[in-house]
Structures are given as C-alpha cells and as structure tokens.
Scaffold this active site. Structure first.
Site, PDB file in Angstrom:
ATOM      1  N   THR A   1       4.195   1.941   2.384  1.00 54.08           N
ATOM      2  CA  THR A   1       5.509   2.090   1.743  1.00 54.08           C
ATOM      3  C   THR A   1       6.267   3.265   2.345  1.00 54.08           C
ATOM      4  O   THR A   1       7.442   3.152   2.723  1.00 54.08           O
ATOM      5  CB  THR A   1       5.332   2.292   0.217  1.00 54.08           C
ATOM      6  OG1 THR A   1       4.736   1.115  -0.329  1.00 54.08           O
ATOM      7  CG2 THR A   1       6.664   2.562  -0.477  1.00 54.08           C
TER       8      THR A   1
ATOM      9  N   GLY B   1       0.837  -1.196   0.000  1.00 64.30           N
ATOM     10  CA  GLY B   1       0.000   0.000   0.000  1.00 64.30           C
ATOM     11  C   GLY B   1       0.874   1.250   0.000  1.00 64.30           C
ATOM     12  O   GLY B   1       2.062   1.217   0.346  1.00 64.30           O
ATOM     13  N   CYS B   2       0.261   2.366  -0.392  1.00 68.94           N
ATOM     14  CA  CYS B   2       1.036   3.606  -0.547  1.00 68.94           C
ATOM     15  C   CYS B   2       1.500   4.159   0.811  1.00 68.94           C
ATOM     16  O   CYS B   2       2.690   4.417   1.009  1.00 68.94           O
ATOM     17  CB  CYS B   2       0.240   4.631  -1.335  1.00 68.94           C
ATOM     18  SG  CYS B   2      -1.486   4.781  -0.837  1.00 68.94           S
ATOM     19  N   TYR B   3       0.573   4.299   1.758  1.00 74.64           N
ATOM     20  CA  TYR B   3       0.994   4.796   3.073  1.00 74.64           C
ATOM     21  C   TYR B   3       2.024   3.846   3.710  1.00 74.64           C
ATOM     22  O   TYR B   3       3.054   4.306   4.216  1.00 74.64           O
ATOM     23  CB  TYR B   3      -0.201   4.938   4.019  1.00 74.64           C
ATOM     24  CG  TYR B   3      -1.127   6.111   3.774  1.00 74.64           C
ATOM     25  CD1 TYR B   3      -0.660   7.419   3.777  1.00 74.64           C
ATOM     26  CD2 TYR B   3      -2.492   5.919   3.580  1.00 74.64           C
ATOM     27  CE1 TYR B   3      -1.516   8.495   3.583  1.00 74.64           C
ATOM     28  CE2 TYR B   3      -3.362   6.991   3.390  1.00 74.64           C
ATOM     29  CZ  TYR B   3      -2.869   8.270   3.392  1.00 74.64           C
ATOM     30  OH  TYR B   3      -3.724   9.337   3.211  1.00 74.64           O
TER      31      TYR B   3
END
Ligand SMILES: NC(=O)c1ccc[n+]([C@@H]2O[C@H](COP(=O)([O-])OP(=O)(O)OC[C@H]3O[C@@H](n4cnc5c(N)ncnc54)[C@H](OP(=O)(O)O)[C@@H]3O)[C@@H](O)[C@H]2O)c1
Length: 345
Positions: free
Chosen positions: A152, A148-150
């Site tokens: 990462t 997921g972006c957060y």
C-alpha cells in the site's frame, strides 16, 4: 444496519477493526471470533475499547456461515482462511480477506512465495482492494483481497509517476521501515522487547513476501513487467510504515512539477495527502488514521526522484482500508467510520 463479522478478532488487525467500527454509524459487529479467547470479554482483552463492546465476548465457530452477517472480515494468517472464503462466497456472503491469499493473481507465484493454494478458482474474481486504483470494481465485488501494508505504501507513492511514465521502471529501489505490529500479535523472538527496543535492523532482504505483490501492482500500472529491490526494516515503534522509494527520472522534472502531477492525480481522494515542497511525511502524522501521506524530492545531481510515503500499517495498511472497501461495497460514504482524530504528540 449492515451486519459484519470479524473472523480472527483477537489479533492486531481485528483490534483495529473493532476500534474503528466502534465509530461507524451504519454497521453492527455481530460476531468476533477467536479460538484462544473464546468466552472472554472483548473489553477485558482490549481495555481501550471499554464502553464500546459491553457484554460482548469472543466466540469460536467451526462453520462461519452459521453467523448471521452480510460481510465477513477475515483477519487470519495466510492460508488459514482459504477454505472459509470458499464456503462463505458459496453461501452468498461478501468477504474482505486481509491475508495475502487472494492478492497474487498468478497462483504459481503465490505458491512460490507462500504455500499451496486450495481456492484457486476464486483468485481471478477477487478484487485487489486499493480504492485509489480499483474503486469501481470494489463497489460490485464479492471478494476483496485487502492489500498488504508495505505494498500500500509503495504503490500509492509511485502510482502517479508510473501512470505518467515519468520514471524508469527498471530502476526502482524501495527501503521500507515498519513498526512491530506489522508482524501480528503472536510475538517471535526477534519481536520481544529486549531484542527490538532501541534497535533497528533490516530483515528478509530481497526475499520479503510482499515483493511479488508490489511488482504485480506496479507492473499493472506501468503496463510493463518490472522488478524492484525491496528491503524492509523493523522499527522499534508499535505502528506505522515509512517507505523511501528511489527511481531514475526519464526527464529533468523539478520537485514542484512532480508534486503537481501527484496532487492532480489524487485530487478528490479522501485519504491521500500530498505534502508541499520541502515537507516530508512522518509516522506521527498518520498514526491511527486512514491517511497515506506522500512527499517527494528530485535529486537533480543523480537524476533521481525520492518518494517518501507514510501510513499506519494497521489502518490504511489493513483495517482502515478494509472498512473503506466495505463502505464502497455497501454504498456508504467512503469516509464513514474513518475520520478518526489525528494524534501527533
Ligand atoms: N498486522 C498488520 O499490520 C497487517 C497489515 C496488513 C495485513 N495483515 C494481514 O492480516 C492478517 C491478520 O494479521 P494480524 O496482524 O491481525 O495477525 P494476528 O495479530 O496474529 O491475529 C491473527 C488472528 O487470527 C486468529 N487465528 C490464527 N490462526 C488461526 C487459524 N488457524 N484459524 C482460525 N483463526 C486463527 C487468531 O486468534 P486465535 O488464535 O485465538 O484463533 C487471531 O485472532 C494476516 O494475514 C496478516 O498478514 C496484517
């Protein structure tokens, strides 16, 4: 040429894959799916890609195994691709799933935060696609759970300090801010221009679905079960995540010492940039790139370190990472197709 398919190619992560793969010398994009845009030209839907996908259209496919591709990027909402992943893996295809479906190792935790899991048998074999942590496993994986972006931005920021046991694992507080493309292309009320432009707000405080993913990966690094306080915010920009992470230090390390630990840990990593003392990451510096910029400062007065990391949520936070993973799986140069030009003004 490696043949790839983009399933759910009309969304933001699909667009980002198309943008980046247009510059990848060793990959042929052989199918791009969308139900809504079936029959529509890629270049009409995404005018910035004009000249790169001439004559190509979105297709719809009930059975993805009918697509002649070696690697399938699944850019679908969570749970929409679970059955397809099973079918593709059984058909001998490799899958890079950008959704959360195979990231959470404990199915009960997945079901608590998301929905019923119908492909539990594949969870154990899925490799969490963060090359900085799992590079060797990624090389031989059949199924990648793209991070997921957060998570990462958070995991990359804390990884060196946790590995060296420099921070109190019970003291981590994360304050993240994301651009609105993080929510996908189908707008909700809170994402329309009137409600978002010139505004700034927290959302899903203490209950964002990326919390268990962050805790899972940080716990694995620290080798102890930990919890975090995680508050996401919505920024009125299209792309980018900036995470500010606070943690109590065990000792009295200086900013320079912790920067040295981080620099040495990430030595040779192609997409991690540790900023020098006094410099802090900015979204402008990573926009459209696969870089994660990390800066930090020790607050000696409170005994805390404040780590700041910046990524582009669509690139290192999604599609760039997916291509980095594909490069590793196929045996290409890890940076192939990802050395995009930085745009800061
Ligand atoms: N946006 C980000 O920054 C980001 C970062 C990391 C991970 N992710 C994850 O990546 C995935 C894709 O995100 P996104 O932002 O690209 O979403 P998006 O912009 O909403 O695009 C979703 C795509 O999936 C297709 N789709 C939707 N429902 C479907 C269904 N039931 N069956 C088949 N196709 C379906 C849509 O096209 P049609 O409806 O026309 O078929 C569209 O092409 C999500 O799981 C998301 O959580 C996103």
């Amino acid at each position: 040429m490696t043949k790839v398919a983009i399933i759910g190619g009309s969304g933001y992560t699909g667009y980002e894959l198309l943008r980046l793969l247009a510059g990848h010398e060793k990959v042929e994009v052989c199918a791009i799916t969308s139900r809504q845009f079936k029959g529509t030209s890629i270049e009409d839907e995404f005018p910035s890609l004009k000249g790169f996908y001439e004559g190509r259209i979105f297709i719809d496919a009930n059975d993805y195994t009918s697509i002649d591709a070696d690697i399938f990027f699944l850019c679908l909402p969570h749970s929409a691709g679970m059955e397809a992943v099973k079918t593709l893996i059984n058909a001998g295809k490799k899958v890079i799933d950008l959704s959360a479906d195979f990231r959470i190792k404990d199915p009960a935790i997945y079901e608590e935060w998301y929905t019923k899991h119908t492909a539990k048998e594949l969870i154990a074999e899925a490799v969490y696609g963060l090359p900085e942590l799992y590079r060797e496993k990624i090389r031989t994986a059949r199924l990648i759970a793209n991070p997921g972006c957060y998570p990462t931005s958070v995991v990359l920021g804390l990884l060196p300090l946790l590995k060296d046991n420099l921070i109190d694992t019970n003291s981590i507080i994360i304050d993240s801010k994301s651009g609105s493309s993080g929510a996908g292309r189908t707008p909700g009320k809170e994402l329309n221009f009137v409600e978002e432009s010139l505004n700034f707000k927290a959302y899903k405080v203490g209950e964002h679905r990326h919390t268990p993913e962050i805790e899972q990966e940080l716990s694995a690094i620290a080798k102890t079960s930990l919890n975090v306080s995680f508050t996401p915010h919505l920024l009125p920009v299209s792309r980018g995540i900036l995470s500010t992470i606070y943690a109590n230090l065990h000792g009295t390390n200086s900013t320079e010492e912790l920067l040295k630990v981080s620099s040495e840990f990430y030595d040779g990593e192609p997409f991690i940039r540790i900023l020098s003392s006094g410099k802090l990451p900015e979204l402008d510096d990573v926009r459209g790139t696969n870089f994660c910029d990390i800066g930090l400062k020790v607050d000696a007065r409170t005994g805390r370190v404040i780590v700041i990391s910046a990524i582009d949520n669509l690139t290192k936070g999604a599609s760039g990472a997916a291509i980095q993973n594909m490069n590793l799986m196929v045996g290409f140069d890890e940076e192939e197709g990802l050395l995009t030009q930085v745009v800061s003004v």
